[in-house]
Write a protein that holds these residues in place. Structure first.
Motif, PDB file in Angstrom:
ATOM      1  N   HIS A  39      -5.302  17.214   0.003  1.00 45.45           N
ATOM      2  CA  HIS A  39      -4.368  16.583   0.600  1.00 45.45           C
ATOM      3  C   HIS A  39      -4.606  14.822   0.634  1.00 45.45           C
ATOM      4  O   HIS A  39      -3.759  14.416  -0.059  1.00 45.45           O
ATOM      5  N   TYR A  40      -5.524  14.685   1.084  1.00 50.18           N
ATOM      6  CA  TYR A  40      -5.770  13.200   1.403  1.00 50.18           C
ATOM      7  C   TYR A  40      -6.315  12.425   0.043  1.00 50.18           C
ATOM      8  O   TYR A  40      -6.147  11.244   0.007  1.00 50.18           O
ATOM      9  N   ALA A  41      -6.949  13.382  -0.714  1.00 43.90           N
ATOM     10  CA  ALA A  41      -7.393  12.679  -1.794  1.00 43.90           C
ATOM     11  C   ALA A  41      -6.232  12.552  -3.067  1.00 43.90           C
ATOM     12  O   ALA A  41      -6.330  11.750  -3.843  1.00 43.90           O
ATOM     13  N   ALA A  42      -5.237  13.573  -2.870  1.00 44.82           N
ATOM     14  CA  ALA A  42      -4.032  13.453  -3.798  1.00 44.82           C
ATOM     15  C   ALA A  42      -2.956  12.656  -3.271  1.00 44.82           C
ATOM     16  O   ALA A  42      -2.180  12.163  -4.369  1.00 44.82           O
ATOM     17  N   ARG A  43      -3.094  12.162  -2.244  1.00 42.76           N
ATOM     18  CA  ARG A  43      -1.618  11.377  -1.784  1.00 42.76           C
ATOM     19  C   ARG A  43      -1.948   9.924  -1.970  1.00 42.76           C
ATOM     20  O   ARG A  43      -2.787   9.262  -2.335  1.00 42.76           O
ATOM     21  N   THR A  44      -0.724   9.263  -2.311  1.00 35.79           N
ATOM     22  CA  THR A  44      -0.501   7.899  -2.626  1.00 35.79           C
ATOM     23  C   THR A  44      -0.098   7.364  -0.988  1.00 35.79           C
ATOM     24  O   THR A  44       0.703   8.101  -0.503  1.00 35.79           O
ATOM     25  N   LEU A  45      -1.195   6.655  -0.828  1.00 43.08           N
ATOM     26  CA  LEU A  45      -1.123   6.111   0.730  1.00 43.08           C
ATOM     27  C   LEU A  45      -0.474   4.438   0.820  1.00 43.08           C
ATOM     28  O   LEU A  45      -0.703   3.770   0.055  1.00 43.08           O
TER      29      LEU A  45
ATOM     30  N   LEU B   6      -9.995   8.384   5.938  1.00 41.47           N
ATOM     31  CA  LEU B   6      -9.206   9.479   5.794  1.00 41.47           C
ATOM     32  C   LEU B   6      -9.375  10.171   4.518  1.00 41.47           C
ATOM     33  O   LEU B   6      -8.996  11.372   4.297  1.00 41.47           O
ATOM     34  N   ARG B   7      -9.322   9.516   3.548  1.00 37.45           N
ATOM     35  CA  ARG B   7      -9.271   9.957   2.333  1.00 37.45           C
ATOM     36  C   ARG B   7     -10.520  11.111   1.881  1.00 37.45           C
ATOM     37  O   ARG B   7     -10.419  12.082   1.153  1.00 37.45           O
TER      38      ARG B   7
ATOM     39  N   PRO C  70      -4.011   7.854  -5.819  1.00 35.68           N
ATOM     40  CA  PRO C  70      -5.520   8.353  -5.875  1.00 35.68           C
ATOM     41  C   PRO C  70      -6.202   7.765  -7.231  1.00 35.68           C
ATOM     42  O   PRO C  70      -7.408   7.708  -6.959  1.00 35.68           O
ATOM     43  N   ALA C  71      -5.403   7.400  -7.979  1.00 34.49           N
ATOM     44  CA  ALA C  71      -6.289   6.692  -9.354  1.00 34.49           C
ATOM     45  C   ALA C  71      -6.775   5.232  -9.012  1.00 34.49           C
ATOM     46  O   ALA C  71      -7.799   4.831  -9.145  1.00 34.49           O
ATOM     47  N   LEU C  72      -5.884   4.632  -8.064  1.00 42.65           N
ATOM     48  CA  LEU C  72      -6.684   3.263  -7.358  1.00 42.65           C
ATOM     49  C   LEU C  72      -7.766   3.513  -6.389  1.00 42.65           C
ATOM     50  O   LEU C  72      -8.465   2.471  -6.469  1.00 42.65           O
TER      51      LEU C  72
END
Length: 343
Positions: free
Chosen positions: A316-322, A207-208, A131-133
């Protein structure tokens, strides 16, 4: 670029009439696709501009498959390998042996440097996007992409382009969308059915950006697209696969819809029975782990989030590492690599 000023080709042969080949960008022997770079002169223009031509073999029409087993269908047959019960032949079609087209040709003209890099053969690397990236690198990158790169999407949504191809149009500004055949589909080979959903709202880029508040939109896409596709194309429930790309090719939220059908191939490895070979076997473009997220799973994740006693600090999709594969020529790759090296 608006529909009225965009270069166009007024006949099927126009682009090839003026196309001058420069080099092959990439070729995939599994999917039988080749991308060629050159220049061409669009209609109503005297200027030669960069152009990409994509040439791919078309699927077989089920009605013509039996005819192709006849010697009369072939002008020439040549044995490549014969070993015990296995043999491999090369065949050259006899004139007019197939009723359907042998190949499908697509073009991008004028092609930008971004297009050229996208379709060039390149090495990919696995990226873990935290999320940071996303906040520090990816979100600014998305914001920097010129609006004109999705002008063709707005043309479809506004009804100024491809209106005759639209299968379903829902004008609701928040939960509406347009369902249309994808340009990669010839609209004839039902086994290769490929549709795309373009949402009306311009607030969702990828998606984010998805939140539980988008569930009505996503559910409507899932239900109405399947219903209309079944009515129009006569396919059965459960034959369609809905998925979302991350990263997408363009940053206006859209959903891919393909038919999950058995592939009948004349060159399958002996250990793979026909009834176990699906579209994913041939490396079907865009349906890969990491890149493709099933719409059903996305809906499920957002429904679980919506059912929590209190909203989480990040959706959910803002907090995930994808985790996904990214080509090293993608403009985002160097930005992500530089950010990682600074840690």
């Amino acid at each position: 670029m608006s529909a009225s000023t965009a270069p166009s080709f007024d006949s099927a042969s126009t682009i090839l009439d003026s196309f001058e080949f420069e080099r092959t960008l990439s070729e995939d022997s599994r999917t039988l696709v080749v991308y060629l770079l050159g220049t061409a002169i669009p209609a109503s223009s005297s200027s030669r501009v960069p152009a990409i031509v994509k040439i791919e073999k078309t699927p077989y029409d089920p009605e013509e498959v039996v005819a192709l087993t006849s010697p009369a269908a072939w002008e020439k047959l040549e044995v490549v390998l014969s070993n015990d019960i296995y043999s491999t032949l090369l065949g050259w079609y006899a004139p007019a042996a197939r009723k359907s087209a042998d190949i499908q040709i697509s073009s991008i003209c004028p092609a930008t440097e971004k297009h050229i890099k996208k379709y060039s053969q390149q090495v990919s690397r696995i990226v873990r996007e935290s999320p940071a990236l996303f906040k520090s690198v990816v979100e600014p990158y998305i914001a920097s992409v010129p609006a004109k790169s999705v002008s063709w999407v707005y043309n479809i949504l506004d009804g100024t382009s491809e209106a005759e191809n639209v299968i379903l149009r829902d004008e609701d500004p928040e939960s509406g969308f347009v369902l249309t055949p994808d340009l990669k589909w010839d609209q004839k080979s039902m086994s290769a059915l490929y549709l795309q959903v373009l949402v009306q709202t311009r607030k969702i880029r990828c998606l984010r950006d998805l939140r539980p508040s988008h569930l009505p939109l996503l559910r409507k896409i899932r239900f109405d697209s399947e219903r209309v596709a079944m009515e129009k194309y006569g396919i059965d429930k459960g034959e369609l696969r809905f998925f979302i790309h991350y990263h997408p090719s363009y940053y206006h939220f859209h959903v891919h819809v393909v038919r999950f059908a058995v592939l009948f191939s004349l060159a399958l490895p002996a250990h793979l029975p026909l009834n176990q070979v699906h579209v994913s076997y041939t490396g079907f473009m865009g349906i890969t782990v990491g890149q493709a997220h099933l719409l059903d799973d996305v809906i499920d994740h957002l429904e679980l989030e919506a059912s929590l006693p209190s909203p989480p600090s990040q959706s959910h999709y803002a907090a995930r590492t994808l985790t996904y594969a990214l080509g090293v020529e993608h403009p985002l790759y160097d930005l992500l690599k530089a950010a990682e090296e600074q840690k």
